[in-house]
Structures are given as C-alpha cells and as structure tokens.
Scaffold this motif. Structure first.
Motif, PDB file in Angstrom:
ATOM      1  N   THR A  57       0.849  -1.187   0.000  1.00  0.00           N
ATOM      2  CA  THR A  57       0.000   0.000   0.000  1.00  0.00           C
ATOM      3  C   THR A  57       0.886   1.240   0.000  1.00  0.00           C
ATOM      4  OG1 THR A  57      -0.151  -0.053   2.415  1.00  0.00           O
ATOM      5  CG2 THR A  57      -1.920  -1.114   1.177  1.00  0.00           C
ATOM      6  N   SER A  58       0.311   2.348  -0.395  1.00  0.00           N
ATOM      7  CA  SER A  58       1.045   3.607  -0.498  1.00  0.00           C
ATOM      8  C   SER A  58       0.259   4.714   0.172  1.00  0.00           C
ATOM      9  CB  SER A  58       1.313   3.952  -1.967  1.00  0.00           C
ATOM     10  OG  SER A  58       1.910   5.230  -2.087  1.00  0.00           O
ATOM     11  N   CYS A  59       0.970   5.636   0.785  1.00  0.00           N
ATOM     12  CA  CYS A  59       0.372   6.813   1.409  1.00  0.00           C
ATOM     13  C   CYS A  59       1.130   8.041   0.928  1.00  0.00           C
ATOM     14  CB  CYS A  59       0.415   6.698   2.930  1.00  0.00           C
ATOM     15  SG  CYS A  59      -0.364   8.092   3.784  1.00  0.00           S
ATOM     16  N   CYS A  60       0.445   8.925   0.202  1.00  0.00           N
ATOM     17  CA  CYS A  60       1.100  10.065  -0.438  1.00  0.00           C
ATOM     18  C   CYS A  60       0.658  11.370   0.211  1.00  0.00           C
ATOM     19  CB  CYS A  60       0.784  10.105  -1.930  1.00  0.00           C
ATOM     20  SG  CYS A  60       1.316   8.632  -2.843  1.00  0.00           S
ATOM     21  N   GLY A  61       1.534  12.343   0.172  1.00  0.00           N
ATOM     22  CA  GLY A  61       1.245  13.680   0.702  1.00  0.00           C
ATOM     23  C   GLY A  61       2.055  14.725  -0.038  1.00  0.00           C
ATOM     24  N   LEU A  62       1.614  15.960   0.038  1.00  0.00           N
ATOM     25  CA  LEU A  62       2.255  17.077  -0.654  1.00  0.00           C
ATOM     26  C   LEU A  62       3.412  17.627   0.173  1.00  0.00           C
ATOM     27  CD1 LEU A  62      -1.026  18.846  -1.772  1.00  0.00           C
ATOM     28  CD2 LEU A  62       0.602  17.722  -3.303  1.00  0.00           C
ATOM     29  N   ILE A  63       4.496  17.981  -0.500  1.00  0.00           N
ATOM     30  CA  ILE A  63       5.660  18.579   0.160  1.00  0.00           C
ATOM     31  C   ILE A  63       5.487  20.095   0.155  1.00  0.00           C
ATOM     32  CG2 ILE A  63       8.160  18.840   0.133  1.00  0.00           C
ATOM     33  CD1 ILE A  63       8.346  16.168  -1.290  1.00  0.00           C
ATOM     34  N   PRO A  64       5.468  20.732   1.306  1.00  0.00           N
ATOM     35  CA  PRO A  64       5.267  22.183   1.344  1.00  0.00           C
ATOM     36  C   PRO A  64       6.593  22.947   1.242  1.00  0.00           C
ATOM     37  CG  PRO A  64       5.218  21.311   3.563  1.00  0.00           C
ATOM     38  CD  PRO A  64       5.454  20.128   2.643  1.00  0.00           C
ATOM     39  N   ASN A  65       6.447  24.245   0.999  1.00  0.00           N
ATOM     40  CA  ASN A  65       7.580  25.184   1.054  1.00  0.00           C
ATOM     41  C   ASN A  65       8.709  24.796   0.106  1.00  0.00           C
ATOM     42  OD1 ASN A  65       6.198  26.538   3.184  1.00  0.00           O
ATOM     43  ND2 ASN A  65       7.052  25.057   4.650  1.00  0.00           N
ATOM     44  N   VAL A  66       8.349  24.412  -1.109  1.00  0.00           N
ATOM     45  CA  VAL A  66       9.350  24.062  -2.122  1.00  0.00           C
ATOM     46  C   VAL A  66       9.690  25.323  -2.922  1.00  0.00           C
ATOM     47  CG1 VAL A  66       9.882  22.640  -4.127  1.00  0.00           C
ATOM     48  CG2 VAL A  66       8.482  21.716  -2.268  1.00  0.00           C
ATOM     49  N   THR A  67      10.978  25.589  -3.056  1.00  0.00           N
ATOM     50  CA  THR A  67      11.446  26.704  -3.879  1.00  0.00           C
ATOM     51  C   THR A  67      12.167  26.141  -5.094  1.00  0.00           C
ATOM     52  OG1 THR A  67      13.504  26.863  -2.600  1.00  0.00           O
ATOM     53  CG2 THR A  67      11.647  28.251  -1.914  1.00  0.00           C
ATOM     54  N   TYR A  68      11.918  26.760  -6.253  1.00  0.00           N
ATOM     55  CA  TYR A  68      12.480  26.249  -7.507  1.00  0.00           C
ATOM     56  C   TYR A  68      13.364  27.310  -8.147  1.00  0.00           C
ATOM     57  CZ  TYR A  68      12.866  24.420 -12.240  1.00  0.00           C
ATOM     58  OH  TYR A  68      13.350  23.958 -13.441  1.00  0.00           O
ATOM     59  N   PHE A 274      -6.670  17.591 -16.536  1.00  0.00           N
ATOM     60  CA  PHE A 274      -6.904  16.362 -15.767  1.00  0.00           C
ATOM     61  C   PHE A 274      -6.781  16.661 -14.282  1.00  0.00           C
ATOM     62  CE2 PHE A 274      -5.545  12.392 -13.759  1.00  0.00           C
ATOM     63  CZ  PHE A 274      -6.489  11.504 -14.257  1.00  0.00           C
ATOM     64  N   VAL A 275      -7.770  16.219 -13.518  1.00  0.00           N
ATOM     65  CA  VAL A 275      -7.751  16.366 -12.057  1.00  0.00           C
ATOM     66  C   VAL A 275      -7.311  15.033 -11.455  1.00  0.00           C
ATOM     67  CG1 VAL A 275      -9.074  16.927  -9.996  1.00  0.00           C
ATOM     68  CG2 VAL A 275      -9.575  18.100 -12.147  1.00  0.00           C
ATOM     69  N   LEU A 276      -6.169  15.034 -10.797  1.00  0.00           N
ATOM     70  CA  LEU A 276      -5.607  13.803 -10.216  1.00  0.00           C
ATOM     71  C   LEU A 276      -6.152  13.599  -8.813  1.00  0.00           C
ATOM     72  CD1 LEU A 276      -3.580  11.432 -10.367  1.00  0.00           C
ATOM     73  CD2 LEU A 276      -1.851  12.995  -9.435  1.00  0.00           C
ATOM     74  N   GLY A 277      -6.731  12.430  -8.593  1.00  0.00           N
ATOM     75  CA  GLY A 277      -7.206  12.071  -7.260  1.00  0.00           C
ATOM     76  C   GLY A 277      -6.107  11.418  -6.442  1.00  0.00           C
ATOM     77  N   LEU A 278      -6.130  11.656  -5.146  1.00  0.00           N
ATOM     78  CA  LEU A 278      -5.100  11.087  -4.275  1.00  0.00           C
ATOM     79  C   LEU A 278      -5.161   9.563  -4.264  1.00  0.00           C
ATOM     80  CD1 LEU A 278      -2.843  11.389  -2.218  1.00  0.00           C
ATOM     81  CD2 LEU A 278      -4.572  11.760  -0.449  1.00  0.00           C
ATOM     82  N   ASP A 279      -6.375   8.994  -4.271  1.00  0.00           N
ATOM     83  CA  ASP A 279      -6.499   7.540  -4.275  1.00  0.00           C
ATOM     84  C   ASP A 279      -5.963   6.940  -5.568  1.00  0.00           C
ATOM     85  OD1 ASP A 279      -8.479   8.762  -5.719  1.00  0.00           O
ATOM     86  OD2 ASP A 279     -10.013   7.283  -5.254  1.00  0.00           O
ATOM     87  N   GLN A 280      -6.109   7.655  -6.700  1.00  0.00           N
ATOM     88  CA  GLN A 280      -5.564   7.172  -7.966  1.00  0.00           C
ATOM     89  C   GLN A 280      -4.041   7.065  -7.907  1.00  0.00           C
ATOM     90  OE1 GLN A 280      -7.562  10.323 -10.372  1.00  0.00           O
ATOM     91  NE2 GLN A 280      -8.246   8.634 -11.664  1.00  0.00           N
ATOM     92  N   LEU A 281      -3.394   8.111  -7.377  1.00  0.00           N
ATOM     93  CA  LEU A 281      -1.937   8.111  -7.308  1.00  0.00           C
ATOM     94  C   LEU A 281      -1.427   7.051  -6.349  1.00  0.00           C
ATOM     95  CD1 LEU A 281       0.732   9.384  -8.142  1.00  0.00           C
ATOM     96  CD2 LEU A 281       0.444  11.049  -6.292  1.00  0.00           C
ATOM     97  N   GLU A 282      -2.077   6.903  -5.196  1.00  0.00           N
ATOM     98  CA  GLU A 282      -1.611   5.912  -4.219  1.00  0.00           C
ATOM     99  C   GLU A 282      -1.738   4.493  -4.768  1.00  0.00           C
ATOM    100  OE1 GLU A 282      -2.470   8.213   0.029  1.00  0.00           O
ATOM    101  OE2 GLU A 282      -3.960   6.823  -0.789  1.00  0.00           O
ATOM    102  N   LEU A 283      -2.822   4.201  -5.459  1.00  0.00           N
ATOM    103  CA  LEU A 283      -2.986   2.875  -6.036  1.00  0.00           C
ATOM    104  C   LEU A 283      -1.968   2.633  -7.145  1.00  0.00           C
ATOM    105  CD1 LEU A 283      -4.541   0.229  -6.207  1.00  0.00           C
ATOM    106  CD2 LEU A 283      -6.156   1.343  -7.755  1.00  0.00           C
TER     107      LEU A 283
END
Length: 424
Positions: A57-68, A274-283
C-alpha cells in the motif's frame, strides 16, 4: 526473498513494467493487483494451498515550502524527520509538460556539513496535473514553472514566444506492506482469497516525513531514467523526457503520453485538464512497487533479479472416494422394458375392463345381503339342505365353505338374475 541490492538490475526490471498489464492467466501467477504471493511448484495436486500473501500500500502527501530555481533546475525543501534533525531536500527537476508525472530522486542534506548526503528513501513524484485542494493549501505547495511556448496570431505575421506558467506539485509517497495468509489454487496458481487492502486516502494533505530505509530500493528503481521515447521540448531547447516508469504510472491513473505529445506537436498550449485524485496516485504507486518486486522474482538472480526462496505450505487436497458412472444406453433399455412389463401386467389383470363396469352385484356384505344370496342361489340352498342340525356350528361352517365372489361386477346390459347365478 533475500537479496543484495547491488546485484539487482533495476534498470532492466523497470523497463519491463509496461509488459505486466499485457500478461494474463498463468503468466501472472504470483501477482494479484498490489499483492505478491507464493506459488506452488507442482500442479499435479487438486486442491488449495495456504501461502504467504504480501500486499503493498502507499500513502502520499504534498511537500510544502518548495522553492524552484530555473537557473540550476533544482528544487529545495526543508524538512525534519519525526521532530528530529533538520534536513534540506534537493531535487533535480525541469519544467514538465502539462498533465504529467515524473518520478525523481531526492537527496537530503543534514544541518551538519560533515554528515554525508542521504538518498531519500520514499518515492518522490513531480505532478503537473490539477489537484482538488484548498486555495490556502495550494499557496504553500504549488511551484510555478515556466514553459516557453511558440505561437502566432492573425494580428502578427511572425510567431512569438509566450511564457506559460505551469503549476507543479511535489508529492512524497511512503510504502508499507502487510503479509497475511492467502489461498491459492494448486492447478492454476491463482489467488482465491481476497486480500484486504487499506482504505485509500481521499483528501490531499501535507506529507509526514518518515524514515523507512527499506523503501529506498523501490524509490531508486522507479526514478531510473529509462527512456520511454517521448520528448517534450520548448522553443528554448529545454526538454523533458519521461521515463518508462513515468509512462507506466501515468497510464495507471488514466493519462496518455501519446495524446499529450500530439497536443504539443499540434501547437496547443500546455493547459492542464486532468484532475488527479489522491487515491488514484496511491494505487498506481502501490501497483508499480508490487510489480517491480514480482518481476524481480520472476526473472531470477541469474538475470539480475531476486532469488525466490523455497518453503512449505498446507494443502487441502481434493480426491474422489466414490464415483457413480451412469451409462445412458443400458438405462434407456431398462426403462423401456419396465414400461412394457407394466403394460402387460395391466392387460393381464384386465384393469382397463374393470373401469368399464358400472356397478357391483352386491355393494356390501351384511345379514340382509346373505339372506338374499341364500334365497336366490340354488347351489347354496342344496348345500345347506344337507345340514340336519343347524345348532352344530361346525357342520354349518363346513357346509358354508363354498366358492362365492361378492366382488363380481355386472354391466348395465346384464340382468339381475343372471348376475346372481354367477356370484360363486
């Protein structure tokens, strides 16, 4: 399975990912969705075996405060592991085309310069699709990148460059496994018992940093830049080339690099639809990780994969104790003979003739019926005349032993007198 990471050829294994979805039946034995399970080495036994089944199984989250930084094509983000030391995450990344995902490799630098840099153990993905997130959260996690787009209008005779801003998001996915008992068919090696899967996440959240080093091999395998053959390039010769792992994960969530390449070649702007769902990415990440391990076990250590181990399993064997064979030909002959014999029996007992008779000569037997019978039957009168003393029951009993048929029936055409003469 035990292995040495230095001996695993992850580049070859990752290049085989697109082939997995094209395999069916016995070829994919040992893999069911995100579950890798043990298989039997023999198919001569009829029954089911209880084996180990490991579900990823996978658990994904967004990384905050990213500078490019576009000058160095790097992205940086500070983080700490479970409230411990602080690190700086450095990622090599180039602006992507819209509606794409790229698996990247991050390097973590500690606050102490003397400490060596560490490869980030989790799966790091740069996403350029739309996300259903709160605007306040988007300000913290969205990273603006520029794609130089060449276009022209009817007002200008010459094309000109328009910088399009593409919002990218950096997503971190941790992997976990759960090993349970699975039931496998000995004949087909297919998994019969459903394996419970953790309920996927439904809402995007900030990533909680963990330190699970066992995931480093999967992260390294998915981030290997094995070319998929697709190249996306802007007018400044900046190009991005998705890998085979990128193409595979993109296809699992429902996107198509061929359609995106056609959009680029058709001089269409890089606008995300395209709107990416979190459950789609984790699966998708869990499937890719499970399939990498399965492929590595299938090709074996001699071909750069993993060496499967051998073990014992409990088997519920099915065998035939008694068997009933039915031959239709003898059965049909026996049924026909039974019908013929039944017809003959009805004919010999004149069962059909009895149904045509209207009434019995004497419907019941009582005292009056016996007096009537003695009066009208000459043969009975002659027998009873020989008895001199009627008080002797034995003499009457011996004289009364005559043949009389009370059940004899008569038809409507016969008279009453003739029927009484034939009662005995």
């Amino acid at each position: 399975m035990t292995y040495r990471s230095s001996n695993v050829n992850w580049k070859t294994i990752t290049a085989s990912l697109p082939v997995v979805n094209q395999l069916l039946g016995l070829v994919t034995a040992g893999l069911s969705n995100t579950t890798v399970y043990d298989t039997a080495q023999t198919s001569s036994v009829v029954g089911n075996a209880t084996v180990n089944a490991t579900t990823t199984t996978s658990c994904c989250g967004l990384i905050p405060n990213v500078t490019y930084s576009s000058n160095t094509s790097t992205a940086n983000a500070p983080f700490s592991v479970q409230g411990g030391n602080f690190f700086l995450l450095m990622i090599n990344a180039s602006p992507p085309w819209s509606d794409q995902m790229q698996v990247l490799q991050g390097i973590a630098y500690g606050s102490d310069p003397s400490e060596p840099a560490l490869l980030l153990p989790n799966v790091l993905i740069m996403v350029s699709t739309l996300l259903e997130i709160d605007p306040s959260v988007q300000e913290v996690v969205a990273v603006n990148m520029t794609w130089e787009f060449l276009t022209n209008t009817s007002e200008s005779a010459f094309p000109y460059i328009i910088p399009y801003v593409i919002q990218a998001y950096f997503v971190q996915c941790s992997l976990s496994v759960n090993t349970t008992d699975g039931v496998v068919d000995m004949q087909t090696n297919s998994l019969l018992s459903p394996v419970p899967v953790r309920q996927p996440s439904t809402q995007w959240e900030m990533y909680r940093w963990t330190n699970n080093t066992w995931q480093a091999e999967i992260s390294k395998a998915l981030s290997i830049p094995v070319s998929s053959g697709y190249i996306f390039q802007d007018v400044t010769s900046h190009s991005t080339e998705p890998s085979i792992a990128d193409e595979y994960i993109v296809s699992l969530v429902g996107l198509n690099l061929t359609a995106e390449e056609s959009q680029l070649n058709g001089n269409a702007p890089p606008i995300s639809n395209f709107v990416l769902g979190l459950d789609q990415l984790e699966l998708a990440v869990a499937k890719a990780a499970a399939q990498l391990v399965w492929i590595a076990g299938r090709i074996g250590m001699s071909n750069g994969g993993l060496q499967p181990g051998n073990g014992m399993a409990y088997v519920n064997e099915e065998f035939v104790a008694l068997r009933l064979n039915v031959n239709l030909l003898p059965l049909s002959f026996a049924a026909s003979a039974s019908v013929i014999m039944l017809a003959l029996a009805l004919h010999m007992t004149r069962a059909f003739d009895a149904l045509q008779d209207s009434e019995a000569a004497i419907p019941n037997i009582g005292a009056l019926q016996l007096l009537w019978l003695g009066h009208h039957s000459v043969s009975i009168s002659e027998v009873l005349e020989d008895v001199k003393h009627p008080t002797e029951a034995g003499n009457l009993r011996r004289a009364g032993m005559i043949d009389v048929s009370f059940a004899k029936t008569i038809s409507d055409e016969e008279g009453l007198v003739s029927s009484t003469d034939s009662l005995w």
